[in-house]
Design a protein around this motif. Structure first.
Motif, PDB file in Angstrom:
ATOM      1  N   TYR A  93       0.809  -1.211   0.000  1.00 24.67           N
ATOM      2  CA  TYR A  93       0.000   0.000   0.000  1.00 24.67           C
ATOM      3  C   TYR A  93       0.848   1.269   0.000  1.00 24.67           C
ATOM      4  O   TYR A  93       0.548   2.224  -0.730  1.00 24.67           O
ATOM      5  N   GLU A  94       1.903   1.301   0.806  1.00 20.92           N
ATOM      6  CA  GLU A  94       2.724   2.512   0.908  1.00 20.92           C
ATOM      7  C   GLU A  94       3.384   2.858  -0.421  1.00 20.92           C
ATOM      8  O   GLU A  94       3.511   4.037  -0.774  1.00 20.92           O
ATOM      9  N   ARG A  95       3.812   1.848  -1.146  1.00 21.72           N
ATOM     10  CA  ARG A  95       4.431   2.114  -2.448  1.00 21.72           C
ATOM     11  C   ARG A  95       3.397   2.699  -3.412  1.00 21.72           C
ATOM     12  O   ARG A  95       3.680   3.667  -4.113  1.00 21.72           O
ATOM     13  N   ASP A  96       2.201   2.118  -3.444  1.00 20.35           N
ATOM     14  CA  ASP A  96       1.132   2.650  -4.310  1.00 20.35           C
ATOM     15  C   ASP A  96       0.811   4.088  -3.945  1.00 20.35           C
ATOM     16  O   ASP A  96       0.631   4.944  -4.818  1.00 20.35           O
ATOM     17  N   GLN A  97       0.714   4.347  -2.656  1.00 25.79           N
ATOM     18  CA  GLN A  97       0.312   5.650  -2.144  1.00 25.79           C
ATOM     19  C   GLN A  97       1.330   6.732  -2.515  1.00 25.79           C
ATOM     20  O   GLN A  97       0.983   7.906  -2.658  1.00 25.79           O
ATOM     21  N   PHE A  98       2.581   6.336  -2.668  1.00 24.21           N
ATOM     22  CA  PHE A  98       3.636   7.265  -3.070  1.00 24.21           C
ATOM     23  C   PHE A  98       3.796   7.325  -4.588  1.00 24.21           C
ATOM     24  O   PHE A  98       3.918   8.402  -5.182  1.00 24.21           O
ATOM     25  N   GLU A  99       3.786   6.167  -5.221  1.00 21.73           N
ATOM     26  CA  GLU A  99       4.160   6.058  -6.628  1.00 21.73           C
ATOM     27  C   GLU A  99       3.122   6.684  -7.563  1.00 21.73           C
ATOM     28  O   GLU A  99       3.491   7.363  -8.536  1.00 21.73           O
TER      29      GLU A  99
END
Length: 245
Positions: A93-99
């Motif tokens: 989730y954190e990668r999606d939220q940033f990327e």
């Protein structure tokens, strides 16, 4: 002459390293890093911050010329307004939220972007599109194997047809033989994008921007192939060239 700086978004290793007790280490594929160096760029790795609302994208984007979104886990379907189906794999989730917002902001600033595997899917979602959460479950025309394991990733396993009027065709030709390590793929295309390559069963294998040269993305893994098939290095060379313009 200034060498273009290419930012690569990172994933997280959940295992302890040999040199420390850290349990979460940001990393990017070494074959991508080597490819960028080989074609004259300077690679840097962008860690995924925990709190995206604190990210100063303007300051971040000022540090690099091109953006590379590599492969990785499945994208959380929340980001394309769906519930997860049972067949979806692990998400981050954190990668999606940033990327995803990073891609959107990079477009506003005119950065050159290259997407690889998950990267093509993240770009499409950032542009308002979506993906099949699992091809085997949701794509009725599936006829070839898109997850080539246990076949070694450096070797191609299926052909793609490339659109003749595309930037991708100038790089890899009208037909190419590629590797394949995915169970998700683009479903509905995002805004201001065009399809540039498909497999024989119609799965989207390449996209790029409609009205500029800023976005190019592929579903396969050229970073795993270029050491054996040097033509695949041209995708990284093209990114560095676009980033330098």
């Amino acid at each position: 002459m200034k060498k273009p700086i290419i930012a690569i978004t990172s994933d997280i290793s959940r295992f302890s390293s040999m040199s420390s007790n850290d349990q979460a280490i940001d990393y990017a594929p070494r074959d991508i890093i080597r490819a960028i160096y080989k074609v004259g760029g300077i690679p840097i790795i962008l860690p995924s911050p925990t709190y995206v609302e604190d990210t100063n994208f303007e300051a971040l984007l000022s540090t690099f010329d091109g953006l590379l979104i590599p492969g990785g886990p499945d994208i959380d379907p929340k980001f394309f307004k769906e519930e997860a189906i049972p067949e979806i794999g692990a998400t981050f989730y954190e990668r999606d939220q940033f990327e995803i917002p990073l891609i959107q902001e990079a477009q506003k600033y005119g950065k050159a972007i290259l997407g690889i595997c998950r990267g093509i899917q993240a770009i499409n979602i950032a542009c308002g599109g979506n993906v099949y959460q699992d091809l085997a479950k949701q794509y009725s025309n599936l006829k070839i194997k898109h997850r080539q394991s246990p076949t070694e990733g450096s070797f191609p396993t299926h052909k793609i047809k490339v659109e003749k009027d595309s930037r991708l065709a100038k790089i890899v030709g009208y037909e190419s033989f590629v590797n394949s390590r995915h169970h998700q793929a683009i479903k509905d295309l995002g805004k201001n994008l065009k399809i540039t390559a498909t497999s024989s069963d119609g799965v989207i294998e390449g996209i790029e921007s409609k009205n500029s040269d800023r976005i190019l993305a592929v579903q396969w893994h050229p970073e795993s192939m270029w050491q054996v098939f040097p033509d695949q290095l041209k995708l990284f060379e093209d990114l560095v060239k676009r980033a330098g313009n």
